[in-house]
Design a protein around this motif. Structure first.
Motif, short mmCIF file in Angstrom:
data_model
loop_
_atom_site.label_atom_id
_atom_site.label_comp_id
_atom_site.label_asym_id
_atom_site.label_seq_id
_atom_site.Cartn_x
_atom_site.Cartn_y
_atom_site.Cartn_z
N SER A 39 46.48 31.93 26.26
CA SER A 39 45.16 32.20 26.82
C SER A 39 45.20 33.30 27.87
CB SER A 39 44.58 30.92 27.43
OG SER A 39 45.34 30.55 28.56
N GLY A 42 42.04 38.74 29.17
CA GLY A 42 40.78 39.45 28.96
C GLY A 42 40.45 40.35 30.14
N SER A 43 39.39 41.09 29.99
CA SER A 43 38.95 41.99 31.04
C SER A 43 37.49 41.69 31.37
CB SER A 43 39.08 43.44 30.58
OG SER A 43 38.61 44.31 31.56
N ASP A 44 37.16 41.74 32.65
CA ASP A 44 35.79 41.51 33.07
C ASP A 44 34.88 42.68 32.70
OD1 ASP A 44 36.48 39.06 34.13
OD2 ASP A 44 36.90 39.89 36.11
N PRO A 46 34.00 45.56 30.07
CA PRO A 46 34.27 45.93 28.67
C PRO A 46 34.72 47.38 28.50
CG PRO A 46 31.91 45.62 29.01
CD PRO A 46 32.59 45.24 30.29
N ASN A 50 42.75 46.15 28.92
CA ASN A 50 43.82 45.46 29.62
C ASN A 50 45.03 45.34 28.69
OD1 ASN A 50 45.41 43.86 31.19
ND2 ASN A 50 43.97 42.18 31.38
N ILE A 53 47.17 41.78 27.02
CA ILE A 53 47.09 41.02 25.77
C ILE A 53 48.31 41.27 24.88
CG2 ILE A 53 44.58 40.93 25.78
CD1 ILE A 53 44.58 43.11 23.66
#
Length: 84
Positions: A39, A42-44, A46, A50, A53
């Motif tokens: 988990s 992600g990136s805040d 768009p 990042n 992953i």
């Protein structure tokens, strides 16, 4: 009379023994840890990519732990609890 004894004995017996449940929970823990390690990343925003992953933990370690966990689950199901 023999039939009644069989019914009484069959009522109290479980399919798996204590040993099976121990291995089932160990396998479940491996699977849970693998999914937890997968988990995140992600990136805040768009518009920002990042690289997290593609970390080795998400690509190699986590899926390996999940597969090991599934292997332990199969072993736990096939394990004979009466054999010492």
């Amino acid at each position: 009379m023999g039939e009644q004894k069989r019914k009484e004995n069959a009522k109290g017996d479980f399919i798996f023994g204590k040993k099976n449940y121990k291995w089932l929970f160990i396998g479940l823990a491996f699977i849970a840890v693998g999914f937890i390690l997968m988990s995140g990343g992600g990136s805040d925003d768009p518009n920002v990519f990042n690289e997290g992953i593609f970390h080795w933990r998400r690509i190699r370690l986590a899926p390996t732990l999940v597969l090991i966990g599934f292997g332990i689950e199969v072993y736990a199901i096939l394990l004979n609890p009466n054999k010492k």
